[in-house]
Design a protein around this motif. Structure first.
Motif, short mmCIF file in Angstrom:
data_model
loop_
_atom_site.label_atom_id
_atom_site.label_comp_id
_atom_site.label_asym_id
_atom_site.label_seq_id
_atom_site.Cartn_x
_atom_site.Cartn_y
_atom_site.Cartn_z
N ALA A 1 177.62 9.14 19.28
CA ALA A 1 177.96 10.57 19.24
C ALA A 1 176.70 11.42 19.18
O ALA A 1 176.59 12.44 19.88
CB ALA A 1 178.87 10.87 18.04
N LEU A 2 175.73 11.02 18.37
CA LEU A 2 174.47 11.78 18.27
C LEU A 2 173.69 11.70 19.58
O LEU A 2 173.11 12.71 20.03
CB LEU A 2 173.65 11.27 17.10
N LEU B 1 179.22 18.49 18.62
CA LEU B 1 179.12 17.27 17.82
C LEU B 1 180.46 16.96 17.14
O LEU B 1 180.87 15.80 17.07
CB LEU B 1 177.99 17.38 16.80
N GLY B 2 181.15 17.98 16.70
CA GLY B 2 182.45 17.78 16.07
C GLY B 2 183.44 17.17 17.04
O GLY B 2 184.21 16.26 16.69
N THR B 3 183.44 17.64 18.28
CA THR B 3 184.33 17.09 19.30
C THR B 3 183.98 15.64 19.60
O THR B 3 184.86 14.78 19.70
CB THR B 3 184.27 17.94 20.58
N LEU B 4 182.69 15.35 19.73
CA LEU B 4 182.27 13.97 19.98
C LEU B 4 182.66 13.07 18.81
O LEU B 4 183.10 11.94 19.02
CB LEU B 4 180.75 13.91 20.22
N ASP B 5 182.53 13.57 17.59
CA ASP B 5 182.89 12.79 16.41
C ASP B 5 184.38 12.47 16.40
O ASP B 5 184.78 11.38 16.02
CB ASP B 5 182.48 13.54 15.14
N GLU B 6 185.19 13.42 16.83
CA GLU B 6 186.64 13.22 16.86
C GLU B 6 187.06 12.17 17.90
O GLU B 6 188.19 11.67 17.85
CB GLU B 6 187.35 14.54 17.15
N CYS B 7 186.17 11.81 18.81
CA CYS B 7 186.49 10.82 19.85
C CYS B 7 186.45 9.40 19.32
O CYS B 7 186.80 8.45 20.03
CB CYS B 7 185.52 10.96 21.02
N VAL C 1 184.74 6.78 25.73
CA VAL C 1 185.82 6.98 24.78
C VAL C 1 187.00 6.07 25.13
O VAL C 1 187.57 5.43 24.26
CB VAL C 1 186.25 8.46 24.74
N GLU C 2 187.35 6.01 26.41
CA GLU C 2 188.49 5.19 26.84
C GLU C 2 188.21 3.70 26.66
O GLU C 2 189.13 2.93 26.42
CB GLU C 2 188.83 5.49 28.29
N GLY C 3 186.94 3.29 26.75
CA GLY C 3 186.60 1.88 26.66
C GLY C 3 186.35 1.37 25.27
O GLY C 3 186.09 0.18 25.07
N ARG C 4 186.42 2.23 24.28
CA ARG C 4 186.10 1.77 22.91
C ARG C 4 187.23 1.01 22.30
O ARG C 4 188.31 0.95 22.63
CB ARG C 4 185.66 2.92 22.02
N LEU D 1 183.76 7.68 18.44
CA LEU D 1 182.57 6.95 18.89
C LEU D 1 181.74 6.53 17.69
O LEU D 1 181.85 7.11 16.60
CB LEU D 1 181.73 7.84 19.80
N ALA D 2 180.91 5.53 17.88
CA ALA D 2 179.96 5.16 16.84
C ALA D 2 179.07 6.37 16.55
O ALA D 2 178.76 7.15 17.47
CB ALA D 2 179.12 3.97 17.30
#
Length: 108
Positions: A15-16, A2-8, A105-108, A10-11
């Motif tokens: 991420a959740l 979750l920490g890695t996803l949060d660092e990306c 991630v690339e499209g945000r 993302l909303a």
């Protein structure tokens, strides 16, 4: 994870959601492995022995015409047949999921 996803960046809901998706992939294949182990323990049959016992049923199923795509795919494998390898399935699924995360991630 979750920490890695949060660092990306993302909303939070995304991420959740992705955390749950990744966890579900891991859990689903772990449960499948557990079920296969339990079945082998309770029946005394290895996966190969069980599949050998099912050969006539599988032949009947593919010859019935009710599942043409399944029959065609099995036929295309030839004598090698198909072996469901959970490790390979895990890697393929994880790569597909992570490719999708990368696109998000690339499209945000």
């Amino acid at each position: 994870m979750l920490g890695t996803l949060d660092e990306c960046g993302l909303a939070p809901a995304t991420a959740l959601d992705l955390n749950a998706l990744l966890y579900s992939h891991v859990l689903g294949l772990a449960l499948q492995h557990e079920r296969e182990t339990a079945a082998e323990s309770s029946t005394g049959l290895t996966e190969d022995a069980w599949m050998a016992q099912q050969a006539a049923t599988l032949a009947s199923l593919t010859a019935s015409g009710a599942h043409p795509t399944f029959a065609r795919l099995l036929d295309a494998l030839g004598d090698d047949g198909y072996e469901l390898r959970l490790d390979g399935l895990f890697e393929t699924g994880l790569a597909a999921i992570l490719d999708g995360v990368s696109r998000l991630v690339e499209g945000r």
